[in-house]
Structure formats: structure tokens, C-alpha cells
Design a protein around this motif. Sequence first.
Motif, PDB file in Angstrom:
ATOM      1  N   ALA A   1       0.808  -1.185  -0.113  1.00 44.85           N
ATOM      2  CA  ALA A   1       0.132  -0.301   0.024  1.00 44.85           C
ATOM      3  C   ALA A   1       0.621   1.339   0.186  1.00 44.85           C
ATOM      4  O   ALA A   1       2.178   1.231   0.631  1.00 44.85           O
ATOM      5  N   ASN A   2       0.070   2.287  -0.339  1.00 44.10           N
ATOM      6  CA  ASN A   2       1.134   3.544  -0.738  1.00 44.10           C
ATOM      7  C   ASN A   2       0.735   4.287   0.584  1.00 44.10           C
ATOM      8  O   ASN A   2      -0.145   3.891   1.442  1.00 44.10           O
ATOM      9  N   GLY A   3       2.196   5.015   0.592  1.00 43.13           N
ATOM     10  CA  GLY A   3       1.910   6.147   2.525  1.00 43.13           C
ATOM     11  C   GLY A   3       2.372   5.146   3.448  1.00 43.13           C
ATOM     12  O   GLY A   3       2.727   5.762   4.446  1.00 43.13           O
ATOM     13  N   LEU A   4       3.011   4.039   3.335  1.00 45.43           N
ATOM     14  CA  LEU A   4       4.174   3.342   4.529  1.00 45.43           C
ATOM     15  C   LEU A   4       5.295   4.237   4.956  1.00 45.43           C
ATOM     16  O   LEU A   4       5.928   4.241   4.126  1.00 45.43           O
ATOM     17  N   GLY A   5       5.178   3.780   6.230  1.00 44.85           N
ATOM     18  CA  GLY A   5       6.457   4.058   6.874  1.00 44.85           C
ATOM     19  C   GLY A   5       7.122   3.356   7.196  1.00 44.85           C
ATOM     20  O   GLY A   5       7.059   2.472   7.127  1.00 44.85           O
ATOM     21  N   SER A   6       8.211   3.493   8.257  1.00 44.59           N
ATOM     22  CA  SER A   6       9.026   3.097   8.943  1.00 44.59           C
ATOM     23  C   SER A   6       8.051   2.228  10.215  1.00 44.59           C
ATOM     24  O   SER A   6       7.586   2.898  11.392  1.00 44.59           O
ATOM     25  N   TYR A   7       8.364   1.000  10.577  1.00 46.12           N
ATOM     26  CA  TYR A   7       7.021   0.572  12.474  1.00 46.12           C
ATOM     27  C   TYR A   7       8.287  -0.465  12.464  1.00 46.12           C
ATOM     28  O   TYR A   7       8.759  -0.997  12.273  1.00 46.12           O
ATOM     29  N   SER A   8       7.967  -0.686  14.238  1.00 47.54           N
ATOM     30  CA  SER A   8       8.986  -1.847  14.611  1.00 47.54           C
ATOM     31  C   SER A   8       7.700  -2.391  15.228  1.00 47.54           C
ATOM     32  O   SER A   8       6.365  -2.687  15.249  1.00 47.54           O
ATOM     33  N   PHE A   9       8.003  -4.066  15.121  1.00 51.55           N
ATOM     34  CA  PHE A   9       6.718  -4.839  14.742  1.00 51.55           C
ATOM     35  C   PHE A   9       6.939  -5.795  16.107  1.00 51.55           C
ATOM     36  O   PHE A   9       8.612  -5.492  16.569  1.00 51.55           O
ATOM     37  N   SER A  10       5.799  -6.690  16.565  1.00 59.30           N
ATOM     38  CA  SER A  10       6.773  -7.393  17.713  1.00 59.30           C
ATOM     39  C   SER A  10       6.083  -8.955  17.803  1.00 59.30           C
ATOM     40  O   SER A  10       5.486  -9.314  16.319  1.00 59.30           O
ATOM     41  N   LEU A  11       6.938  -9.562  18.806  1.00 60.44           N
ATOM     42  CA  LEU A  11       6.826 -11.343  17.961  1.00 60.44           C
ATOM     43  C   LEU A  11       5.472 -12.099  18.441  1.00 60.44           C
ATOM     44  O   LEU A  11       5.210 -11.801  19.724  1.00 60.44           O
ATOM     45  N   ASP A  12       4.592 -12.136  17.572  1.00 62.01           N
ATOM     46  CA  ASP A  12       3.490 -12.974  18.275  1.00 62.01           C
ATOM     47  C   ASP A  12       3.761 -14.104  18.031  1.00 62.01           C
ATOM     48  O   ASP A  12       3.460 -14.768  19.337  1.00 62.01           O
ATOM     49  N   LYS A  13       4.591 -15.028  17.524  1.00 60.54           N
ATOM     50  CA  LYS A  13       4.246 -16.571  17.646  1.00 60.54           C
ATOM     51  C   LYS A  13       5.351 -16.610  16.788  1.00 60.54           C
ATOM     52  O   LYS A  13       6.312 -16.281  16.166  1.00 60.54           O
ATOM     53  N   SER A  14       5.937 -18.160  17.122  1.00 60.20           N
ATOM     54  CA  SER A  14       6.930 -18.994  16.936  1.00 60.20           C
ATOM     55  C   SER A  14       7.068 -20.458  16.751  1.00 60.20           C
ATOM     56  O   SER A  14       6.426 -20.473  17.590  1.00 60.20           O
TER      57      SER A  14
END
Length: 481
Positions: A368-381
Motif C-alpha cells: 500500500a502507498n504511504g507506508l513508513g517505518s515500523y517496529s513489529f512485535s513477535l506474535d508466534k514462533s
Amino acid sequence: MSNFMTSRTAPVAVALGLACLAGQAAHADGVPSAQRPVGEVTMSVGPVIRTPAQGLPETVRRGTPIRPGDRLDTADGGHLHIRFIDGAMVSIRPGSRMWVEDYQYNPQQVSMSLVRFKLEYGVARAISGAAAEGAKDRFRLNTPLVAIGVRGTDFVVRAGEATTRAAVNQGAIVMAPFGDGCNAQALGPCGTTSAKLLSADMGQLQVEFRPQLAQPEIKPLQGAVFASNTQDPGNGHVVLARNAAAPATPAGDHPESERLATTALAESAVKAVMTGQAAPPPPPAPQPVPPVVVLPDPVPVPPPVVATPEPTVPPPPPILQWGRWAAVASGDAAIAVSRAEAAEGRSVTVGNAQYSLYRATNGLTDLANGLGSYSFSLDKSYAQYEVSGAMSPASVEQGRLTLDFGNARFATDLRVASQLTGAVLISGAGAIRGDGIFFDRTVPGQAIAGAAALDGKSAGYFFEKAIGAGTLSGITLWSRP
């Protein structure tokens, strides 16, 4: 590439006859063989320039002769097909530069033929002719990074300053980086220990070399690697289709038209009354008004309270889903399902020998257009350590993932531990493609590959790392607010 894959039997025979005539004429007209045409342009689309070894650049057209020393440049939208005197064929894709450094074909002594190309950058496809088939050790295609020899071949090469990739449609090639025992002036395949052979019999694979690697790598074939910004006219035609015309607006969907029609009817009725064409009906006679009786309000009785349970709304299916190759779960049930279940409404993005990551597009084709920089959280592994086919459990203790869509970069760190390996740090970074896929193989013995949801709100990747005599591997799922 229909006009590029026709039978070579008749063209080769004609080419052999032309070559013989050319060899006989050389003695009559005194023209050096190095200046004689060795091929001819059979198709030229868009801007294509030929620069001879001695002479001025010229626009290439169908029928333009090709000589040793020629440099061929295709701009964006430019595409070129060449047929050489021995029946060989070369297709040069848009945005490419290729040199015909040398081309010597001797139909009486085919084993003494010599062919040398240089693909400076871009994409080219080559189908071997009689010279390469009869003198395999005297054919060479160089790029800035590697030498490519053939074994009677139809192959495609993409070259750049940082990477060279090649795929084989028929036959086999040998790719070797330049260095000790392999130089650009030599002929044929380099026989160094770092050389890699890729054969069409090996399946849908490609061979890739980057300067930071010790030798080329064999990887699964990625079709987009060899695509160009213009479809190969030899493989088909680009067809632009208009959308069907919008259906006519149904009757009754014109509120403004209806308002105007109603107003016109009202004005006609008023005009008729004013001109005496019609008389309004007399007003009705007044009627007696009955007395008003006020009754007391009844005491309201509240209705019984009935508790209505809230409807249970099932959660939407996840956009990203890991599918396992194995028929039965082995401790990964919290994060992976069968491949058939994972593929429902989704398409595959990346995978390895155990898992594939499937993704729902929800109507999108790219991020998608307009996305920036994000920090993600670990949900499952899920993680494991494998030695000689024996699996032992491992766990992901902590992790970090940053996706910078604006700059098309990612970075991640994982701390994975097992009883056999202890704590191991897995760290990687690299580029994010426009379709959300990212990967990193710059660390020897380690691979990271994954994909982001096209709305940029979730991601997943697998990791593999050689530790001791085994491999530490696993899969992850991430999200952001």
C-alpha cells in the motif's frame, strides 16, 4: 518467443551456405574477415543503438549487419534479436549493453570456431549455434563479475555491478567468478574450484554470484529476476484491454429528472385553473367538532426484560499463514497448518523444505502507498535443531523486527536457544521488494526470507543457520498496532 524458438535446421543450413560463400569472397574483394558481418538483426523494437569498433553509433533496424567489436545498447523499451551465421540466436532485453567481442565461425573446421560476448549490464538470452556446439571450449560470455561457459545451451543472464544471475532452459552452463585461474581473456568454462554447473535437468533453479560470496550459489528460480520492463515480443504480445462500458443508469435512478418532471406537471395544472379550463372543486362543508374527552393516562407497564445474547462474530482469517509440508504437526500446531488449509484464499510467498508462507492479498497487488517505518512485535514462533535427521526442540527467547517501507529496508534480530546449541543470535538486514518479500543471505551458513502483508500491518519469515553439525531453523509471525 515464438519467432525465436523455431527449428534451427533450415537457418543453420542457410547460414552454412552463406558462410562458405563469404569465405570464398574474402579472397576476391580483399575485405579482412574481422570486418565481415557475422550476424544480422532479425527484430528491433524501440530505441536500439549499434556502435562499431571503428565508426559512429547508428540506429539499429531489421537487417542491420553485426560485426565483431560491435557494442549494442537497448534503452528502456528497446529490444533486439540477432541471428548469427552459424544459426546461433541472441535476444537483448530493454536497458542492456552487450558487446560482440569476437565471432569466428569456420564451417570446414567447426572445432576451431571462437565466440566471445560481454554482457556489461542488463538481460540477454543466448541459444547456441554450430560454433558453440562444435567448439564448447571456445565459447565465453563474460559479465563484470563472472565467466560463463556452455555445454550446448539455451540460457538467460542478468548482469549488474553487484550480482550476476543465470537460468538454463536447455543444456548446461558453468559460472565461475574472475580470479586466480579464471580471467576474462580466456575461452570456455573456467575450471576453478569455485565454478558452479547449472543444468536444465536440475529443475527450476538459477545460479547467482555476488562479490561477497566465495562461489556462485544454486537457488530456486525466481521468474521476476529475468523479467524486463517490456514483455519479450518473441514470447507473446502485450494486449491492453479497456474495461467494459458502464451499464446505463436504471430507470428511477434520476432524482433530479423526476423533480423537474413533477414541477412541470404542477405548473401545467395551475395554468389550466387560471385560464378557466378547469375549476377547482368547492371546499368541503364545515363539520361539527365533537367534544374532547380527556381520559387519564394508563399506568405504563414495563415490558419484561429479555437478555439477548450478543452474536458471536468469528475473527477474520489471518492474512499470513504458515503451511507445513509434513502431514502431521510436530509441535508447530500453534503457528502452522497443512499447506492445503493455508492456501485457502491465499498465495505462496516464500518457503523452505519444511514450510511455506501464504498471504491473502485482499485485492492489492503491491504494498500500500504511504507506508513508513515500523517496529513489529513477535506474535508466534517455532524453532528446532536438526542433526542427521534427528529433531530437538528450540525456543525463540526474544526478537526484534523493523520494516522501513519508505526506504525499502528491513532489519531483524532473534535470540534462539536449545539444549544442544545454547543461545544463538540470528541477525539479518536487507531490501524489501515492492511485493513485500524480503530476504538476506549475506551471512555464510545463514538464510532469512519472509514477506509482509500488503497493508504493512503484519509479517512473517523463516530462518536457517548452520550450527556445529546441524541446522537451527524456525518460523515467525509479527504484527504492529
